[in-house]
Design a protein around this motif. Structure first.
Motif, PDB file in Angstrom:
ATOM      1  N   TYR A   1       0.691  -1.055  -0.360  1.00  0.00           N
ATOM      2  CA  TYR A   1       0.162  -0.137   0.482  1.00  0.00           C
ATOM      3  C   TYR A   1       0.933   1.110   0.402  1.00  0.00           C
ATOM      4  CZ  TYR A   1      -4.975  -2.018   0.888  1.00  0.00           C
ATOM      5  OH  TYR A   1      -5.761  -2.716   0.690  1.00  0.00           O
TER       6      TYR A   1
ATOM      7  N   GLY B   1       2.436   1.812  -3.479  1.00  0.00           N
ATOM      8  CA  GLY B   1       1.177   2.807  -4.132  1.00  0.00           C
ATOM      9  C   GLY B   1       0.788   3.809  -4.133  1.00  0.00           C
TER      10      GLY B   1
ATOM     11  N   ASP C   1       3.985   6.123  -5.139  1.00  0.00           N
ATOM     12  CA  ASP C   1       4.297   5.812  -6.258  1.00  0.00           C
ATOM     13  C   ASP C   1       3.036   6.660  -7.255  1.00  0.00           C
ATOM     14  OD1 ASP C   1       4.959   4.613  -9.044  1.00  0.00           O
ATOM     15  OD2 ASP C   1       3.006   3.879  -9.022  1.00  0.00           O
TER      16      ASP C   1
ATOM     17  N   SER D   1       3.536  -1.124 -11.835  1.00  0.00           N
ATOM     18  CA  SER D   1       2.360  -1.120 -11.105  1.00  0.00           C
ATOM     19  C   SER D   1       2.282  -1.195 -10.674  1.00  0.00           C
ATOM     20  CB  SER D   1       1.517  -1.545 -12.365  1.00  0.00           C
ATOM     21  OG  SER D   1       1.481  -2.682 -12.181  1.00  0.00           O
ATOM     22  N   THR D   2       1.057  -1.214  -9.027  1.00  0.00           N
ATOM     23  CA  THR D   2       0.670  -1.792  -7.985  1.00  0.00           C
ATOM     24  C   THR D   2      -0.693  -1.751  -8.285  1.00  0.00           C
ATOM     25  OG1 THR D   2       0.106   0.589  -6.897  1.00  0.00           O
ATOM     26  CG2 THR D   2       2.080  -0.324  -6.376  1.00  0.00           C
ATOM     27  N   HIS D   3      -1.163  -2.922  -7.192  1.00  0.00           N
ATOM     28  CA  HIS D   3      -3.001  -3.265  -7.529  1.00  0.00           C
ATOM     29  C   HIS D   3      -2.936  -3.225  -6.033  1.00  0.00           C
ATOM     30  CE1 HIS D   3      -3.267  -3.179 -11.913  1.00  0.00           C
ATOM     31  NE2 HIS D   3      -2.343  -3.594 -11.283  1.00  0.00           N
TER      32      HIS D   3
ATOM     33  N   THR E   1      -1.631  -8.169 -11.891  1.00  0.00           N
ATOM     34  CA  THR E   1      -0.581  -7.107 -11.775  1.00  0.00           C
ATOM     35  C   THR E   1       0.152  -7.441 -13.401  1.00  0.00           C
ATOM     36  OG1 THR E   1      -0.639  -6.878  -9.836  1.00  0.00           O
ATOM     37  CG2 THR E   1       1.920  -6.761 -10.975  1.00  0.00           C
TER      38      THR E   1
ATOM     39  N   ALA F   1       2.410  -6.114  -7.186  1.00  0.00           N
ATOM     40  CA  ALA F   1       3.063  -4.416  -8.024  1.00  0.00           C
ATOM     41  C   ALA F   1       3.784  -5.517  -8.599  1.00  0.00           C
ATOM     42  CB  ALA F   1       3.908  -3.752  -6.535  1.00  0.00           C
TER      43      ALA F   1
END
Ligand code: UT7
Length: 311
Positions: A118, A121, A124, A178-180, A221, A307
């Motif tokens: 988290y 994210g 970022d 990316s992060t999810h 991801t 990520a």
């Protein structure tokens, strides 16, 4: 394209070791049960005189040194923890003072074992949005302070530790793809600690949710980035239970040889587990330039995420 790059990693793990054999003297358990059911052999316990921000400061200083960044250059300090020094103020501001950082924003983030993902994210978004250039993200936990030491279902699982990364913008193709992040508050009662109370967990429920959600998050991801399991060089996952990681590996088609494992040494250090493992992997030479690294975690909330990163 601007991406968020990890400029340096660091960790702080307390020297005091508590082995499975030590636990045999506290509760009705055995080294064989703990190591076979979880993969844990020992964990670290922070000395009573020290706090979350002390452990964070050690990890942060190591990460700042590795990055070649001075504390005064930090634009934001983010600490993922559910075991802060105190409810108010944030452990992040106490850390800010200990580091001698400038008057940048500093705050804690509560997403339990998903706290580091988290934090990554959020950092970022700040960095790619151009708001901050140097962000410190720490994952730190001293869960041994909030365990019921008579409950064998939980007290054998957790340990103390801190890991940190210093992040900054990069334009050469490396960095965070990316992060999810996800959470399902309907399941909060599966793992919680009431104010002033101890950790309670429905182990089997968390186990099955962890396998299901970590696997699906990893696939989301990879799909998002047009990648497959074959493109992943290294998996730095939250270290909660070796059997969870084996099941995730099976579901995602990722061989266990790609997973960095240190659960045997530290147990489950919650938000600290990914940055500690990443720091060890960087410093022992496991990580090399160009590697594609998948990170993933699930914890109380239930909260989870993943990520993808190119080193
Ligand atoms: O960090 C994020 C969140 N946490 C996790 O991801 C943890 C997820 N859960 C787990 O890792 C596992 O569910 C545990 C390690 C907590 C438990 O393993 P399990 O294989 O799911 O065991 P279980 O809870 O189904 O219990 C099996 C048996 C029970 O005995 P009976 O009812 O079969 O007689 C337990 O009482 O094992 C017993 N047991 C133990 N025995 C010896 C539970 N804990 C222990 C222990 N030592 N420490």
């Amino acid at each position: 394209m601007i991406r968020t790059r990890i400029l340096g990693t660091g960790r702080g793990v307390p020297p005091k070791v508590l082995t499975n054999h030590d636990l045999e003297k506290l509760v009705d358990t055995s080294d064989a049960w703990i190591s076979e059911r979880t993969g844990i052999r020992e964990r670290r316990v922070l000395d009573e005189s020290l706090t979350t921000s002390d452990l964070s400061a050690e990890a942060a200083r190591n990460a700042l040194d590795a990055a070649g960044v001075a504390p005064s250059e930090l634009d934001c300090i983010l600490v993922g923890t559910v075991t802060p020094d105190m409810p108010m103020p944030a452990s992040a501001v106490i850390l800010q003072k200990k580091l001698g950082a400038g008057p940048c924003p500093a705050f804690d983030l509560s997403a339990a074992c998903a706290g580091f993902i988290y934090g990554l994210g959020m950092a970022d978004a700040f960095i790619r949005g151009g708001q901050y250039r140097r962000v410190l993200v720490v994952g730190v936990e001293i869960l041994t302070r909030v365990l019921e030491w008579t409950d064998r279902n939980t007290c054998v699982l957790f340990g103390d530790g801190a890991g940190a990364v210093v992040l900054g913008p990069e334009e050469d193709g490396r960095g965070l793809y990316s992060t999810h992040l996800q959470a399902d508050g309907n399941l909060w009662e599966a793992l919680y600690q009431r104010t002033g109370g101890k950790v309670k967990m429905a182990g089997r429920q968390v186990f099955s949710q962890a396998v299901k959600n970590i696997s699906s998050s990893c696939m989301i991801t990879l799909d998002h980035n047009g990648k497959t399991a074959a493109d992943v060089d290294l998996v730095v996952a939250h270290q909660a239970n070796l059997r969870i990681l084996e099941a995730v590996a099976h579901r995602c088609g990722l061989p266990m040889s790609k997973f960095y494992l240190n659960i045997h040494k530290y147990g489950n250090t919650s938000s600290a587990s990914i940055p500690i493992a990443l720091d060890e992997a960087v410093r022992d030479g496991t990580v090399s330039d160009g590697m594609t690294i998948l990170m993933c975690a699930l914890g109380a909330g239930l909260s989870w995420g993943s990520a993808l990163y190119r080193w």
